[in-house]
Design a protein around this motif. Structure first.
Motif, PDB file in Angstrom:
ATOM      1  N   SER A 133       8.689   5.208   4.309  1.00 52.58           N
ATOM      2  CA  SER A 133       9.395   5.591   3.079  1.00 52.58           C
ATOM      3  C   SER A 133      10.324   6.780   3.267  1.00 52.58           C
ATOM      4  CB  SER A 133       8.384   5.935   1.995  1.00 52.58           C
ATOM      5  OG  SER A 133       7.760   7.182   2.284  1.00 52.58           O
ATOM      6  N   GLY A 134      10.074   7.590   4.285  1.00 54.85           N
ATOM      7  CA  GLY A 134      10.846   8.820   4.453  1.00 54.85           C
ATOM      8  C   GLY A 134      10.311   9.986   3.639  1.00 54.85           C
ATOM      9  N   GLN A 135       9.097   9.879   3.110  1.00 58.71           N
ATOM     10  CA  GLN A 135       8.509  10.984   2.345  1.00 58.71           C
ATOM     11  C   GLN A 135       8.453  12.242   3.215  1.00 58.71           C
ATOM     12  OE1 GLN A 135       4.494  10.291   0.906  1.00 58.71           O
ATOM     13  NE2 GLN A 135       4.464  12.186  -0.269  1.00 58.71           N
ATOM     14  N   GLU A 136       9.024  13.335   2.688  1.00 58.84           N
ATOM     15  CA  GLU A 136       9.035  14.591   3.447  1.00 58.84           C
ATOM     16  C   GLU A 136       7.944  15.553   2.993  1.00 58.84           C
ATOM     17  OE1 GLU A 136      12.994  16.141   3.169  1.00 58.84           O
ATOM     18  OE2 GLU A 136      13.782  14.701   4.621  1.00 58.84           O
ATOM     19  N   VAL A 137       7.704  15.594   1.691  1.00 57.02           N
ATOM     20  CA  VAL A 137       6.699  16.531   1.175  1.00 57.02           C
ATOM     21  C   VAL A 137       5.425  15.750   0.848  1.00 57.02           C
ATOM     22  CG1 VAL A 137       6.161  18.222  -0.606  1.00 57.02           C
ATOM     23  CG2 VAL A 137       8.519  18.010   0.224  1.00 57.02           C
ATOM     24  N   PRO A 138       4.319  16.060   1.511  1.00 54.14           N
ATOM     25  CA  PRO A 138       3.108  15.254   1.371  1.00 54.14           C
ATOM     26  C   PRO A 138       2.244  15.629   0.170  1.00 54.14           C
ATOM     27  CG  PRO A 138       2.756  16.870   3.081  1.00 54.14           C
ATOM     28  CD  PRO A 138       4.181  17.059   2.599  1.00 54.14           C
ATOM     29  N   HIS A 139       2.890  15.740  -0.989  1.00 61.29           N
ATOM     30  CA  HIS A 139       2.208  15.874  -2.283  1.00 61.29           C
ATOM     31  C   HIS A 139       2.933  14.900  -3.202  1.00 61.29           C
ATOM     32  CE1 HIS A 139       0.118  18.341  -5.536  1.00 61.29           C
ATOM     33  NE2 HIS A 139       0.956  17.562  -6.224  1.00 61.29           N
ATOM     34  N   LEU A 140       2.190  13.983  -3.826  1.00 62.53           N
ATOM     35  CA  LEU A 140       2.839  12.957  -4.654  1.00 62.53           C
ATOM     36  C   LEU A 140       3.897  13.550  -5.567  1.00 62.53           C
ATOM     37  CD1 LEU A 140       3.199  10.212  -6.041  1.00 62.53           C
ATOM     38  CD2 LEU A 140       1.276  10.821  -7.514  1.00 62.53           C
ATOM     39  N   HIS A 141       5.079  12.948  -5.550  1.00 69.40           N
ATOM     40  CA  HIS A 141       6.121  13.342  -6.500  1.00 69.40           C
ATOM     41  C   HIS A 141       6.929  12.127  -6.890  1.00 69.40           C
ATOM     42  CE1 HIS A 141       7.430  14.021  -2.338  1.00 69.40           C
ATOM     43  NE2 HIS A 141       8.646  13.653  -2.707  1.00 69.40           N
ATOM     44  N   LEU A 142       7.263  12.068  -8.182  1.00 67.48           N
ATOM     45  CA  LEU A 142       8.192  11.063  -8.682  1.00 67.48           C
ATOM     46  C   LEU A 142       9.546  11.737  -8.813  1.00 67.48           C
ATOM     47  CD1 LEU A 142       6.061   9.497 -11.567  1.00 67.48           C
ATOM     48  CD2 LEU A 142       6.215   8.746  -9.195  1.00 67.48           C
ATOM     49  N   HIS A 143      10.555  11.179  -8.147  1.00 64.38           N
ATOM     50  CA  HIS A 143      11.926  11.641  -8.360  1.00 64.38           C
ATOM     51  C   HIS A 143      12.437  10.976  -9.644  1.00 64.38           C
ATOM     52  CE1 HIS A 143      12.754  13.090  -4.129  1.00 64.38           C
ATOM     53  NE2 HIS A 143      11.754  12.264  -3.874  1.00 64.38           N
ATOM     54  N   LEU A 144      12.982  11.758 -10.546  1.00 63.24           N
ATOM     55  CA  LEU A 144      13.618  11.225 -11.755  1.00 63.24           C
ATOM     56  C   LEU A 144      15.105  11.566 -11.659  1.00 63.24           C
ATOM     57  CD1 LEU A 144      12.281  11.764 -15.395  1.00 63.24           C
ATOM     58  CD2 LEU A 144      14.695  11.592 -14.842  1.00 63.24           C
ATOM     59  N   PHE A 145      15.921  10.510 -11.506  1.00 65.57           N
ATOM     60  CA  PHE A 145      17.376  10.680 -11.357  1.00 65.57           C
ATOM     61  C   PHE A 145      18.073  10.202 -12.619  1.00 65.57           C
ATOM     62  CE2 PHE A 145      15.868   9.379  -7.060  1.00 65.57           C
ATOM     63  CZ  PHE A 145      16.278  10.469  -6.310  1.00 65.57           C
ATOM     64  N   GLY A 146      19.138  10.878 -13.005  1.00 69.27           N
ATOM     65  CA  GLY A 146      19.944  10.405 -14.133  1.00 69.27           C
ATOM     66  C   GLY A 146      21.189  11.253 -14.289  1.00 69.27           C
ATOM     67  N   GLY A 147      21.910  10.971 -15.381  1.00 68.40           N
ATOM     68  CA  GLY A 147      23.098  11.772 -15.691  1.00 68.40           C
ATOM     69  C   GLY A 147      24.394  11.172 -15.199  1.00 68.40           C
ATOM     70  N   ARG A 148      24.313  10.052 -14.491  1.00 69.31           N
ATOM     71  CA  ARG A 148      25.507   9.297 -14.093  1.00 69.31           C
ATOM     72  C   ARG A 148      25.065   7.865 -13.782  1.00 69.31           C
ATOM     73  NH1 ARG A 148      25.043   8.252  -8.659  1.00 69.31           N
ATOM     74  NH2 ARG A 148      24.254   9.886  -7.288  1.00 69.31           N
ATOM     75  N   PRO A 149      26.034   6.912 -13.752  1.00 70.98           N
ATOM     76  CA  PRO A 149      25.645   5.573 -13.311  1.00 70.98           C
ATOM     77  C   PRO A 149      25.121   5.638 -11.876  1.00 70.98           C
ATOM     78  CG  PRO A 149      27.794   5.527 -14.377  1.00 70.98           C
ATOM     79  CD  PRO A 149      27.447   6.984 -14.166  1.00 70.98           C
ATOM     80  N   LEU A 150      23.962   5.053 -11.649  1.00 73.55           N
ATOM     81  CA  LEU A 150      23.262   5.229 -10.371  1.00 73.55           C
ATOM     82  C   LEU A 150      23.454   4.076  -9.387  1.00 73.55           C
ATOM     83  CD1 LEU A 150      20.002   6.645 -11.956  1.00 73.55           C
ATOM     84  CD2 LEU A 150      21.641   7.943 -10.571  1.00 73.55           C
ATOM     85  N   GLY A 151      24.176   3.038  -9.815  1.00 78.99           N
ATOM     86  CA  GLY A 151      24.337   1.895  -8.914  1.00 78.99           C
ATOM     87  C   GLY A 151      23.049   1.101  -8.845  1.00 78.99           C
ATOM     88  N   ARG A 152      23.081   0.081  -8.021  1.00 82.02           N
ATOM     89  CA  ARG A 152      21.913  -0.801  -7.956  1.00 82.02           C
ATOM     90  C   ARG A 152      21.036  -0.464  -6.752  1.00 82.02           C
ATOM     91  NH1 ARG A 152      20.761  -4.818 -10.688  1.00 82.02           N
ATOM     92  NH2 ARG A 152      19.806  -5.932  -8.951  1.00 82.02           N
ATOM     93  N   MET A 153      19.786  -0.244  -6.990  1.00 86.09           N
ATOM     94  CA  MET A 153      18.771  -0.162  -5.949  1.00 86.09           C
ATOM     95  C   MET A 153      19.089   0.868  -4.875  1.00 86.09           C
ATOM     96  SD  MET A 153      16.674  -2.167  -7.352  1.00 86.09           S
ATOM     97  CE  MET A 153      15.431  -2.581  -6.149  1.00 86.09           C
ATOM     98  N   ILE A 154      18.863   0.535  -3.614  1.00 85.25           N
ATOM     99  CA  ILE A 154      19.023   1.504  -2.528  1.00 85.25           C
ATOM    100  C   ILE A 154      20.167   1.098  -1.609  1.00 85.25           C
ATOM    101  CG2 ILE A 154      16.614   2.204  -2.581  1.00 85.25           C
ATOM    102  CD1 ILE A 154      16.149   0.489  -0.097  1.00 85.25           C
ATOM    103  N   ALA A 155      20.634   2.073  -0.828  1.00 91.57           N
ATOM    104  CA  ALA A 155      21.723   1.798   0.088  1.00 91.57           C
ATOM    105  C   ALA A 155      21.290   0.778   1.139  1.00 91.57           C
ATOM    106  CB  ALA A 155      22.157   3.082   0.782  1.00 91.57           C
ATOM    107  N   LYS A 156      22.234  -0.135   1.478  1.00 91.14           N
ATOM    108  CA  LYS A 156      21.934  -1.094   2.562  1.00 91.14           C
ATOM    109  C   LYS A 156      22.151  -0.396   3.897  1.00 91.14           C
ATOM    110  CE  LYS A 156      22.944  -5.384   0.123  1.00 91.14           C
ATOM    111  NZ  LYS A 156      23.561  -5.004  -1.136  1.00 91.14           N
ATOM    112  N   GLU A 157      21.294  -0.727   4.857  1.00 97.96           N
ATOM    113  CA  GLU A 157      21.461  -0.142   6.204  1.00 97.96           C
ATOM    114  C   GLU A 157      22.619  -0.781   6.919  1.00 97.96           C
ATOM    115  OE1 GLU A 157      19.646   2.401   8.042  1.00 97.96           O
ATOM    116  OE2 GLU A 157      19.434   2.866   5.929  1.00 97.96           O
TER     117      GLU A 157
END
Ligand code: 5GP
Length: 121
Positions: free
Chosen positions: A97-121
């Motif tokens: 997943s790429g988790q850097e900080v090993p304490h559960l956290h939910l990222h909450l993003f907003g404030g602009r159109p976020l596009g669909r899903m995740i970047a393709k490799e």
């Protein structure tokens, strides 16, 4: 059971050893602005208990802790004005997943159109 590192940065924030820009707090949950925001709104919502990730939280947390985390998310989204235009939640969990900080956290993003899903490799 996953081994929790009590010196991770979010544990230190919870102990007051490192400052944060707090946006929400209740008995079980703390939320604060990400130090390196990826969107106009980028908040981290964390349980106060010592849980490594989603898997660990789901296995060991009480029903009250789990309910508090989810109710905090919606309260914060409303408070910060992103509930209606919409927002994204992301929780990195596990080795790929790429988790850097090993304490559960939910990222909450907003404030602009976020596009669909995740970047393709
Ligand atoms: P992860 O990659 O583990 O899902 O995300 C960790 C997040 O924590 C990153 O977005 C990073 O910017 C944020 N972060 C790391 N250190 C600190 C800090 O000391 N304070 C705050 N507010 N955020 C941090």
């Amino acid at each position: 059971m996953k081994t929790y590192d009590p010196n991770n940065v979010f544990a230190r924030i919870l102990r007051g050893e490192i400052p944060c820009r707090k946006v929400y707090e209740d008995e079980h949950t703390l939320a604060f602005h990400d130090i390196n925001p990826q969107a106009p709104v980028h908040v981290l919502v964390i349980p106060k208990g010592a849980y490594v990730d989603v898997d660990d939280f789901s296995a060991r947390a009480s029903d009250g802790e789990i309910a508090a985390l989810w109710r905090a998310v919606t309260a914060i989204a409303h408070d910060l004005g992103v509930a209606v235009p919409g927002y994204r939640l992301l929780a990195n969990t596990g080795p790929e997943s790429g988790q850097e900080v090993p304490h559960l956290h939910l990222h909450l993003f907003g404030g602009r159109p976020l596009g669909r899903m995740i970047a393709k490799e």
